[in-house]
Design an enzyme around this catalytic site. Sequence first.
Site, PDB file in Angstrom:
ATOM      1  N   CYS A  43     -11.049   2.809   0.053  1.00  0.00           N
ATOM      2  CA  CYS A  43      -9.645   3.155   0.281  1.00  0.00           C
ATOM      3  C   CYS A  43      -9.269   2.363   1.523  1.00  0.00           C
ATOM      4  O   CYS A  43     -10.040   2.345   2.497  1.00  0.00           O
ATOM      5  CB  CYS A  43      -9.495   4.659   0.534  1.00  0.00           C
ATOM      6  SG  CYS A  43      -7.839   5.119   1.115  1.00  0.00           S
ATOM      7  N   HIS A  93      -7.331   2.846   3.813  1.00  0.00           N
ATOM      8  CA  HIS A  93      -7.167   3.614   5.057  1.00  0.00           C
ATOM      9  C   HIS A  93      -8.513   3.790   5.788  1.00  0.00           C
ATOM     10  O   HIS A  93      -8.532   3.999   6.995  1.00  0.00           O
ATOM     11  CB  HIS A  93      -6.620   5.014   4.756  1.00  0.00           C
ATOM     12  CG  HIS A  93      -5.143   5.058   4.488  1.00  0.00           C
ATOM     13  ND1 HIS A  93      -4.574   4.555   3.353  1.00  0.00           N
ATOM     14  CD2 HIS A  93      -4.119   5.580   5.225  1.00  0.00           C
ATOM     15  CE1 HIS A  93      -3.260   4.761   3.393  1.00  0.00           C
ATOM     16  NE2 HIS A  93      -2.969   5.382   4.519  1.00  0.00           N
ATOM     17  N   CYS A 107      -4.297  -1.578  -1.866  1.00  0.00           N
ATOM     18  CA  CYS A 107      -4.496  -0.145  -2.078  1.00  0.00           C
ATOM     19  C   CYS A 107      -5.473  -0.021  -3.242  1.00  0.00           C
ATOM     20  O   CYS A 107      -5.236  -0.598  -4.312  1.00  0.00           O
ATOM     21  CB  CYS A 107      -3.149   0.484  -2.433  1.00  0.00           C
ATOM     22  SG  CYS A 107      -3.263   2.191  -2.994  1.00  0.00           S
ATOM     23  N   ASP A 143       0.879  -1.181   0.000  1.00  0.00           N
ATOM     24  CA  ASP A 143       0.000   0.000   0.000  1.00  0.00           C
ATOM     25  C   ASP A 143       0.914   1.229   0.000  1.00  0.00           C
ATOM     26  O   ASP A 143       2.131   1.120   0.146  1.00  0.00           O
ATOM     27  CB  ASP A 143      -0.880   0.001   1.263  1.00  0.00           C
ATOM     28  CG  ASP A 143      -1.790   1.230   1.350  1.00  0.00           C
ATOM     29  OD1 ASP A 143      -2.385   1.624   0.322  1.00  0.00           O
ATOM     30  OD2 ASP A 143      -1.896   1.829   2.442  1.00  0.00           O
ATOM     31  N   SER A 144       0.305   2.400  -0.126  1.00  0.00           N
ATOM     32  CA  SER A 144       1.091   3.625  -0.030  1.00  0.00           C
ATOM     33  C   SER A 144       1.530   3.911   1.407  1.00  0.00           C
ATOM     34  O   SER A 144       2.419   4.726   1.627  1.00  0.00           O
ATOM     35  CB  SER A 144       0.257   4.798  -0.545  1.00  0.00           C
ATOM     36  OG  SER A 144      -0.916   4.901   0.228  1.00  0.00           O
ATOM     37  N   GLU A 185      -3.142   8.797   8.617  1.00  0.00           N
ATOM     38  CA  GLU A 185      -1.688   8.677   8.780  1.00  0.00           C
ATOM     39  C   GLU A 185      -1.210   9.453  10.015  1.00  0.00           C
ATOM     40  O   GLU A 185      -0.215   9.108  10.622  1.00  0.00           O
ATOM     41  CB  GLU A 185      -0.953   9.159   7.517  1.00  0.00           C
ATOM     42  CG  GLU A 185      -1.148   8.248   6.300  1.00  0.00           C
ATOM     43  CD  GLU A 185      -0.293   6.966   6.319  1.00  0.00           C
ATOM     44  OE1 GLU A 185       0.800   6.977   6.890  1.00  0.00           O
ATOM     45  OE2 GLU A 185      -0.753   5.953   5.745  1.00  0.00           O
TER      46      GLU A 185
HETATM   47  N1  DGL Z   1      -4.770   3.342   0.878  1.00  0.00           N
HETATM   48  C1  DGL Z   1      -4.805   3.757  -0.475  1.00  0.00           C
HETATM   49  C2  DGL Z   1      -6.061   3.363  -1.210  1.00  0.00           C
HETATM   50  O1  DGL Z   1      -6.673   2.381  -0.842  1.00  0.00           O
HETATM   51  C3  DGL Z   1      -4.374   5.111  -0.871  1.00  0.00           C
HETATM   52  C4  DGL Z   1      -4.097   6.184   0.018  1.00  0.00           C
HETATM   53  C5  DGL Z   1      -3.287   7.228  -0.697  1.00  0.00           C
HETATM   54  O2  DGL Z   1      -2.085   7.020  -0.740  1.00  0.00           O
HETATM   55  O3  DGL Z   1      -3.845   8.193  -1.233  1.00  0.00           O
HETATM   56  O4  DGL Z   1      -6.429   3.987  -2.167  1.00  0.00           O
END
Ligand code: DGL
Length: 272
Positions: free
Chosen positions: A185, A187, A74, A11-12, A153
């Site tokens: 997402c 997150h 992600c 993931d990012s 984050e």
């Molecule tokens: N967690 C990531 C997603 O599911 C991206 C978050 C990001 O880096 O913008 O899209």
Amino acid sequence: MDRNAPVGVFDSGVGGLTVAREIMRQMPDEKIIYFGDTARLPYGSKSQDTVLRYSRQIIRFLLTKEVKAIVIACNTASAYALETVERELDIPIIGVIRAGARTAVNSTRNGKIGVIGTEGTISSGIYTDVMQQMRPDIDVTVKSCPLFVPLVEEGLLHDSVTDEIASRYLSVLKGRFIDTLVLGCTHYPLLRSTLGRIMGDDVTLVNPAYETALELKALLSGKNLTCDNGKTGNEEKYQFYVSDLAEKFTAFATSILPNEVKETRKIHVEEY
Ligand code: DGL
């Protein structure tokens, strides 16, 4: 291919830990190599070319760890890179979008589904396309929520600032009478209690992580790649790598995973 090799998950940043956590729960024997691209986050506001280039570098790094399969944990990278990288690889790779779309289509009662995600995922239109291929009459309302990733984050999971921003973002969805909301997402499941409170009890929140882990389980079993020996010798069963801020990542990961994360290693992913 060694069935006892690890699974690569990336993931990012910390968001993909919500998927890693599900894999740990559903497949406790599987070893995991996790990579969070903390130096280059967010992906959600970057172009497709950039996210594809980052994804390829991370995949090359994971291949040096001899992973047997990869999960793109992600949504943004799944939307922008999965279709291309799966043609380039000879090990299985899955993303999170199909799993989330399928769960939402199966759980809606009134056919009205909301999707929240990064600007990249939402502007790609991928959730609407996939859900309407599954069921053409589905009515989809989408909304990008770019401030959610930095809030997560920063660890502001239960905070009045997060409440205020979430109320503004979600008001458009409330007006559309959706009964199902995809947390598009990785997150966002970390904000689940706030999002659930704002949307109310009548709206089902879909976290694609659960279904993604199920999909991985079926995939590994279909290819005879399910781990049959959970022992790791001297190696840690779960290994974590990032491109920056390893200690911050360790603290966060420990707070959301079932076991303490002892170490996170920083690597120069752009060298791959
Ligand atoms: N967690 C990531 C997603 O599911 C991206 C978050 C990001 O880096 O913008 O899209």
